[in-house]
Design a protein around this motif. Structure first.
Motif, mmCIF file in Angstrom:
data_model
loop_
_atom_site.group_PDB
_atom_site.id
_atom_site.type_symbol
_atom_site.label_atom_id
_atom_site.label_comp_id
_atom_site.label_asym_id
_atom_site.label_seq_id
_atom_site.Cartn_x
_atom_site.Cartn_y
_atom_site.Cartn_z
ATOM 1 N N GLY A 33 0.820 -1.209 0.000
ATOM 2 C CA GLY A 33 0.000 0.000 0.000
ATOM 3 C C GLY A 33 0.851 1.254 0.000
ATOM 4 N N LEU A 34 0.470 2.232 0.820
ATOM 5 C CA LEU A 34 1.243 3.467 0.961
ATOM 6 C C LEU A 34 2.430 3.160 1.860
ATOM 7 C CD1 LEU A 34 1.142 6.471 0.141
ATOM 8 C CD2 LEU A 34 0.094 6.912 2.358
ATOM 9 N N HIS A 35 3.638 3.462 1.380
ATOM 10 C CA HIS A 35 4.840 3.033 2.100
ATOM 11 C C HIS A 35 5.828 4.189 2.184
ATOM 12 C CE1 HIS A 35 6.830 -0.583 3.625
ATOM 13 N NE2 HIS A 35 7.945 -0.097 3.169
ATOM 14 N N VAL A 36 6.334 4.464 3.388
ATOM 15 C CA VAL A 36 7.345 5.494 3.604
ATOM 16 C C VAL A 36 8.679 4.795 3.838
ATOM 17 C CG1 VAL A 36 8.083 7.416 5.058
ATOM 18 C CG2 VAL A 36 5.647 7.046 4.627
ATOM 19 N N ILE A 37 9.712 5.222 3.113
ATOM 20 C CA ILE A 37 11.031 4.605 3.207
ATOM 21 C C ILE A 37 12.032 5.660 3.647
ATOM 22 C CG2 ILE A 37 12.832 3.366 1.959
ATOM 23 C CD1 ILE A 37 10.602 2.693 -0.124
ATOM 24 N N ARG A 38 12.763 5.353 4.710
ATOM 25 C CA ARG A 38 13.811 6.271 5.173
ATOM 26 C C ARG A 38 14.967 6.286 4.188
ATOM 27 N NH1 ARG A 38 14.525 7.507 11.137
ATOM 28 N NH2 ARG A 38 16.579 7.996 10.329
ATOM 29 N N GLY A 39 15.461 7.471 3.896
ATOM 30 C CA GLY A 39 16.538 7.630 2.929
ATOM 31 C C GLY A 39 17.795 6.856 3.273
ATOM 32 N N GLU A 40 18.088 6.672 4.557
ATOM 33 C CA GLU A 40 19.302 5.948 4.942
ATOM 34 C C GLU A 40 19.253 4.479 4.546
ATOM 35 O OE1 GLU A 40 18.242 4.787 9.550
ATOM 36 O OE2 GLU A 40 19.380 6.598 9.157
ATOM 37 N N ASN A 41 18.063 3.963 4.239
ATOM 38 C CA ASN A 41 17.927 2.566 3.821
ATOM 39 C C ASN A 41 17.926 2.389 2.312
ATOM 40 O OD1 ASN A 41 17.705 1.504 6.463
ATOM 41 N ND2 ASN A 41 15.612 2.267 6.546
ATOM 42 N N VAL A 42 17.948 3.490 1.565
ATOM 43 C CA VAL A 42 17.868 3.439 0.106
ATOM 44 C C VAL A 42 19.266 3.261 -0.490
ATOM 45 C CG1 VAL A 42 17.274 4.746 -1.963
ATOM 46 C CG2 VAL A 42 15.781 4.839 0.051
ATOM 47 N N VAL A 43 19.399 2.245 -1.345
ATOM 48 C CA VAL A 43 20.639 2.032 -2.077
ATOM 49 C C VAL A 43 20.513 2.587 -3.490
ATOM 50 C CG1 VAL A 43 22.182 0.262 -3.041
ATOM 51 C CG2 VAL A 43 21.214 -0.041 -0.757
ATOM 52 N N LEU A 44 19.341 2.378 -4.111
ATOM 53 C CA LEU A 44 19.156 2.754 -5.501
ATOM 54 C C LEU A 44 17.700 3.100 -5.751
ATOM 55 C CD1 LEU A 44 20.616 1.489 -8.609
ATOM 56 C CD2 LEU A 44 18.300 0.682 -8.325
ATOM 57 N N ILE A 45 17.472 4.116 -6.559
ATOM 58 C CA ILE A 45 16.124 4.451 -7.026
ATOM 59 C C ILE A 45 16.215 4.567 -8.537
ATOM 60 C CG2 ILE A 45 14.288 6.175 -7.086
ATOM 61 C CD1 ILE A 45 15.096 7.006 -4.263
ATOM 62 N N GLU A 46 15.342 3.831 -9.234
ATOM 63 C CA GLU A 46 15.348 3.941 -10.688
ATOM 64 C C GLU A 46 13.941 3.836 -11.235
ATOM 65 O OE1 GLU A 46 17.802 0.815 -12.256
ATOM 66 O OE2 GLU A 46 16.143 -0.579 -12.349
ATOM 67 N N LEU A 47 13.746 4.396 -12.407
ATOM 68 C CA LEU A 47 12.463 4.262 -13.087
ATOM 69 C C LEU A 47 12.299 2.826 -13.542
ATOM 70 C CD1 LEU A 47 12.399 7.438 -15.334
ATOM 71 C CD2 LEU A 47 10.994 6.997 -13.322
ATOM 72 N N THR A 48 11.081 2.317 -13.469
ATOM 73 C CA THR A 48 10.825 0.981 -13.989
ATOM 74 C C THR A 48 10.711 1.067 -15.502
ATOM 75 O OG1 THR A 48 8.442 1.212 -13.808
ATOM 76 C CG2 THR A 48 9.598 0.283 -11.905
ATOM 77 N N SER A 49 10.793 -0.080 -16.143
ATOM 78 C CA SER A 49 10.715 -0.095 -17.607
ATOM 79 C C SER A 49 9.378 0.454 -18.084
ATOM 80 C CB SER A 49 10.921 -1.509 -18.136
ATOM 81 O OG SER A 49 9.960 -2.392 -17.590
ATOM 82 N N SER A 50 8.319 0.273 -17.296
ATOM 83 C CA SER A 50 7.018 0.798 -17.725
ATOM 84 C C SER A 50 7.011 2.320 -17.713
ATOM 85 C CB SER A 50 5.895 0.257 -16.842
ATOM 86 O OG SER A 50 6.061 0.693 -15.519
ATOM 87 N N SER A 51 7.751 2.937 -16.791
ATOM 88 C CA SER A 51 7.819 4.396 -16.772
ATOM 89 C C SER A 51 8.631 4.904 -17.956
ATOM 90 C CB SER A 51 8.466 4.886 -15.482
ATOM 91 O OG SER A 51 7.626 4.656 -14.395
ATOM 92 N N LEU A 52 9.663 4.164 -18.299
ATOM 93 C CA LEU A 52 10.513 4.595 -19.406
ATOM 94 C C LEU A 52 9.799 4.465 -20.746
ATOM 95 C CD1 LEU A 52 13.821 2.897 -18.278
ATOM 96 C CD2 LEU A 52 13.328 5.328 -18.252
ATOM 97 N N LEU A 53 9.016 3.411 -20.890
ATOM 98 C CA LEU A 53 8.375 3.137 -22.172
ATOM 99 C C LEU A 53 6.916 3.590 -22.221
ATOM 100 C CD1 LEU A 53 9.819 -0.446 -22.679
ATOM 101 C CD2 LEU A 53 10.658 1.687 -23.650
ATOM 102 N N ILE A 54 6.427 4.146 -21.108
ATOM 103 C CA ILE A 54 5.048 4.608 -20.994
ATOM 104 C C ILE A 54 4.080 3.480 -21.366
ATOM 105 C CG2 ILE A 54 3.441 6.470 -21.527
ATOM 106 C CD1 ILE A 54 5.842 8.221 -22.016
ATOM 107 N N MET A 55 4.245 2.358 -20.661
ATOM 108 C CA MET A 55 3.368 1.210 -20.861
ATOM 109 C C MET A 55 2.209 1.278 -19.886
ATOM 110 S SD MET A 55 6.055 -1.859 -21.035
ATOM 111 C CE MET A 55 7.085 -2.176 -22.420
#
Length: 130
Positions: A64-86
């Motif tokens: 559902g709605l999820h909050v993630i602390r920045g100190e736990n983030v290693v990588l953030i990237e767009l998914t292929s669906s965002s890149l290809l507008i699927m």
């Protein structure tokens, strides 16, 4: 805000309202729509789910709605669906050989794999030359 934080904010701003993948320090993969972030890379995902993969099996466990602390983030990237507008149904398509199973099944398989790894490590302890 330092120049590093400014660059982070600028790059994440382009990801707002788009499907992203967040890799966490503990190895978990969360996917969802980026709704908010701050200069510390704390992020809010809407419609988040955890994708658990073990061998050729996978399960998408809803969060559902999820909050993630920045100190736990290693990588953030767009998914292929965002890149290809699927369409959302095509979100981050997996290889055809992958099988979708229930959350209970993937946790059971994950535990068995972990147990096997632990027993193999015990059997090979004699090779530790430290």
């Amino acid at each position: 805000m330092s120049s590093g934080n400014t660059a982070l904010a600028a790059s994440l701003a382009s990801y707002l309202d788009r499907k992203i993948l967040v890799l966490l320090r503990d190895g978990r993969n969360l996917l969802g729509t980026l709704r908010s972030f701050d200069r510390f890379a704390n992020v809010v995902l809407e419609g988040a789910f955890e994708r658990v993969i073990v061998g050729h099996l996978y399960s998408d466990i809803p969060h559902g709605l999820h909050v993630i602390r920045g100190e736990n983030v290693v990588l953030i990237e767009l998914t292929s669906s965002s890149l290809l507008i699927m369409k959302d149904e095509e979100l981050d398509e997996l290889p055809k050989h992958m099988t979708n199973v229930s959350a209970e099944e993937i946790r059971r398989v994950q535990k068995n794999a972990s147990d096997l790894k632990g027993s193999m490590q015990k059997r090979l302890e004699f090779l530790d030359f430290d």
